[in-house]
Design an enzyme around this catalytic site. Structure first.
Site, PDB file in Angstrom:
ATOM      1  N   ASP A  57       1.014 -10.032  -4.281  1.00 32.75           N
ATOM      2  CA  ASP A  57       0.804  -9.293  -2.901  1.00 32.75           C
ATOM      3  C   ASP A  57      -0.760  -8.895  -2.922  1.00 32.75           C
ATOM      4  O   ASP A  57      -1.369  -9.174  -4.014  1.00 32.75           O
ATOM      5  CB  ASP A  57       1.680  -8.424  -2.673  1.00 32.75           C
ATOM      6  CG  ASP A  57       1.937  -8.717  -0.928  1.00 32.75           C
ATOM      7  OD1 ASP A  57       1.109  -8.168  -0.107  1.00 32.75           O
ATOM      8  OD2 ASP A  57       3.070  -9.025  -0.504  1.00 32.75           O
ATOM      9  N   HIS A 113      -0.175  -3.763   2.072  1.00 33.14           N
ATOM     10  CA  HIS A 113       0.968  -4.777   2.398  1.00 33.14           C
ATOM     11  C   HIS A 113       2.038  -5.161   1.294  1.00 33.14           C
ATOM     12  O   HIS A 113       3.200  -5.111   1.764  1.00 33.14           O
ATOM     13  CB  HIS A 113       0.317  -6.370   2.590  1.00 33.14           C
ATOM     14  CG  HIS A 113       1.076  -7.486   3.325  1.00 33.14           C
ATOM     15  ND1 HIS A 113       1.753  -8.217   2.294  1.00 33.14           N
ATOM     16  CD2 HIS A 113       1.581  -7.672   4.567  1.00 33.14           C
ATOM     17  CE1 HIS A 113       2.198  -9.138   3.093  1.00 33.14           C
ATOM     18  NE2 HIS A 113       2.247  -8.906   4.439  1.00 33.14           N
ATOM     19  N   SER A 133       6.480 -11.962   6.475  1.00 34.65           N
ATOM     20  CA  SER A 133       6.286 -11.159   5.380  1.00 34.65           C
ATOM     21  C   SER A 133       7.308 -10.270   4.770  1.00 34.65           C
ATOM     22  O   SER A 133       7.319  -9.816   3.675  1.00 34.65           O
ATOM     23  CB  SER A 133       5.017 -10.199   5.388  1.00 34.65           C
ATOM     24  OG  SER A 133       3.896 -10.738   5.454  1.00 34.65           O
TER      25      SER A 133
END
Length: 537
Positions: A177, A217, A396
């Site tokens: 990520d 994220h 996601s």
């Protein structure tokens, strides 16, 4: 800061655009045979065990890239080497078009492929203008909430696995990520830290070991699997172990990110991970439109990252990827690596199981079913870097929610191959008989993989295993109508350590010969099959 960044880009345009990204592929590995003769120098014991358990032999792409080739490319005028891949026997480089093309004269170079596809052909195409450069792969809308994560687990009937003590123990997940700030400090990750479930990681962007940096994220993504805060957030695999790899350059969108992804996947393989989860995707909205892909590239074989993901699967790893958040766009199809044949591409649904409008659709360009499965990605419950429990939208989050449940399922069936686990997931899904381009095979029912569809099934179990944990002997109590049964005990590495026939009248099994630790069992009798775990004290 954003205005300064734009100003800097304008000043540097003439310099930056003179440098082209490209992959240079080699035609040999002169030392491959000798390297493959000593596999322990290439892969960890856990990685070798995973290969052995799935009958996967080492092959050419397990050998390292030839160092002398790398050195000669580095020494070439105007060339910078940014990444390398042993699986694809290639380097990611930057240089002027002329400098890159000059590498073709080296005898060990098979081919050179520019990231700008126009440079790979003598015919120039008209450039596609992108009106807005939006990083849709990281599109996340945060709303603070005080609810809990029950729905995103129960939708998949994942609570059934958890109640059976399948919580990811013994499985290792690599998260690729944009960064993981706060994972080393925030409360919802305290349990992971206290239990040493974060095994390590690496920042491939900055080339250092501080992976608790970069974009937030990855922190949100990890929380859906490994986060734990009572009555607020419980991840889908709270007892799995994790490697954290930063491969995404948070402020820009560059071809290099694909190469860093493959590099991290190779490292994950060598460490022996079971599952790679990646909430990243590559298609359009690149910072430089010359690097955009088209729908025709979403065929599972064109992009560097999808080819790497497919090789990862061939090594016995399950790869789970976000389908993408382009469902409302003019081009709504899934991106890479979700387009790879064996990758489990996960789309998003809302809490009521209806499709999220933003969720990218299929099929792949070569007309395969994509996405593969669906999970909750609208108002998914996550933790932010400060430890606040929030909700977020995007594939996601449906992706790691699914990846965590897959870890629990594989724990329940430790001798299954990655191909068998993948097929079990598809077959349990509610749209398996009639897959389509919006839902794929649908929403999996992980409870059904154990033959359990609801809590009521658990309450009427035909088999009771006790005591557990056990010091010496364990009893398998089952219905008299099943007179005999076969018990097999496995180690956490999937090795058979005990196999015995028992009867309903003599249901004791001695574990005296086993060392203390976690083991798995399979129970088979006429009309009754069950798996589970046993802790030997």
């Amino acid at each position: 800061m954003k205005h300064f960044y734009v100003f800097f880009l304008l000043l540097g345009t003439s310099v930056m655009f003179s440098q082209e990204d490209a992959w240079v592929y080699f035609n040999a590995k002169p030392n491959a045979q000798s390297e493959l003769a000593t596999p322990s120098e290439l892969l960890s014991p856990r990685a070798l065990t995973r290969r052995t358990n799935q009958n996967i032999a080492l092959d050419f792409n397990d050998a390292q890239v030839e160092k002398t080739y790398v050195a000669q490319v580095k020494a070439s005028s105007g060339i910078t080497v940014l990444s390398q891949s042993k699986w694809l026997n290639a380097l990611h480089i930057q240089g002027s078009e002329a400098s890159v093309l000059a590498l073709k004269n080296l005898s060990f170079v098979d081919k050179v492929v520019f990231a700008n596809k126009e440079l790979n052909s003598t015919s120039k195409k008209t450039k596609t203008n992108i009106s807005a450069k939006v990083k849709n792969k990281l599109e996340t809308k945060i709303d603070y909430a005080y609810g809990n994560s029950a729905n995103q687990i129960q939708m998949l009937n994942g609570h059934v696995l958890h109640q059976q003590n399948y919580t990811g123990v013994g499985k290792v997940i690599a998260v690729l990520d944009a960064g993981f700030p706060g994972v080393n400090t925030a409360q919802p990750f305290q349990r992971l830290r206290d239990n040493n479930q974060i095994l390590g990681g690496y920042d491939y962007v900055d080339r250092n070991t501080n992976f608790y940096t970069g974009g937030s994220h990855g922190t949100l993504v990890l929380s859906t699997m490994g986060g734990y805060e009572e009555n607020a957030l419980v991840g889908t695999a709270p007892d799995a172990s994790y490697y954290l790899f930063r491969t995404e350059i948070d402020v820009t969108e560059e071809p290099l990110e694909e190469s860093l992804w493959v590099e991290a996947a190779e490292k994950a393989d060598s460490l022996g991970v079971d599952i790679i989860t990646t909430s990243l995707g590559y298609f359009q909205q690149r910072d430089n439109a010359d690097y955009n892909y088209s729908y025709s590239d979403m065929n599972g074989t064109t992009t560097f990252v999808s080819r790497g993901a497919e090789i990862a699967f061939s090594k016995g790893i399950i790869v789970v990827a976000s389908a993408g958040n382009e469902g409302r766009q003019t081009e709504p199809h899934i991106g890479a690596p979700a387009d790879a044949v064996s990758v489990i591409a996960v789309g998003s649904v809302m809490a009521n199981k209806s499709r999220s409008a933003f969720s990218s659709i299929g099929p792949s360009f070569d007309n395969r079913i994509k996405p593969d499965v669906m999970a909750q990605g609208t108002a998914a419950v996550v933790s932010d870097i400060a430890g606040n429990i929030t909700t977020a939208n995007g594939t996601s989050f449906s992706c790691p929610i699914m990846a965590g449940m897959i870890a629990c399922l594989w724990q329940a069936f430790p001798t299954k191959t990655n191909q068998e686990i993948r097929q079990m997931i598809l077959q349990s899904s509610d749209n398996y008989a009639t897959p389509n381009n919006e839902f794929g095979y649908g929403i999996p029912n992980f409870g059904a993989t154990l033959g359990i569809d609801s809590f009521s099934d658990l309450e009427n179990e035909a088999l009771t295993v006790y005591p557990n944990p056990v010091k010496s002997e364990v009893s398998f109590l089952f219905s008299n109508k099943n007179n005999t049964a076969s018990i097999v005990i496995y180690s956490v590495l999937g090795q058979k350590v005990i196999e015995k026939q028992i009867t309903s009248q003599n249901a004791l099994l001695s574990l005296e010969s086993l060392k203390s630790g976690l083991y798995f069992y399979t129970f088979d009798a006429d009309g009754l099959h069950q798996t589970g775990k046993i802790i030997k004290q």
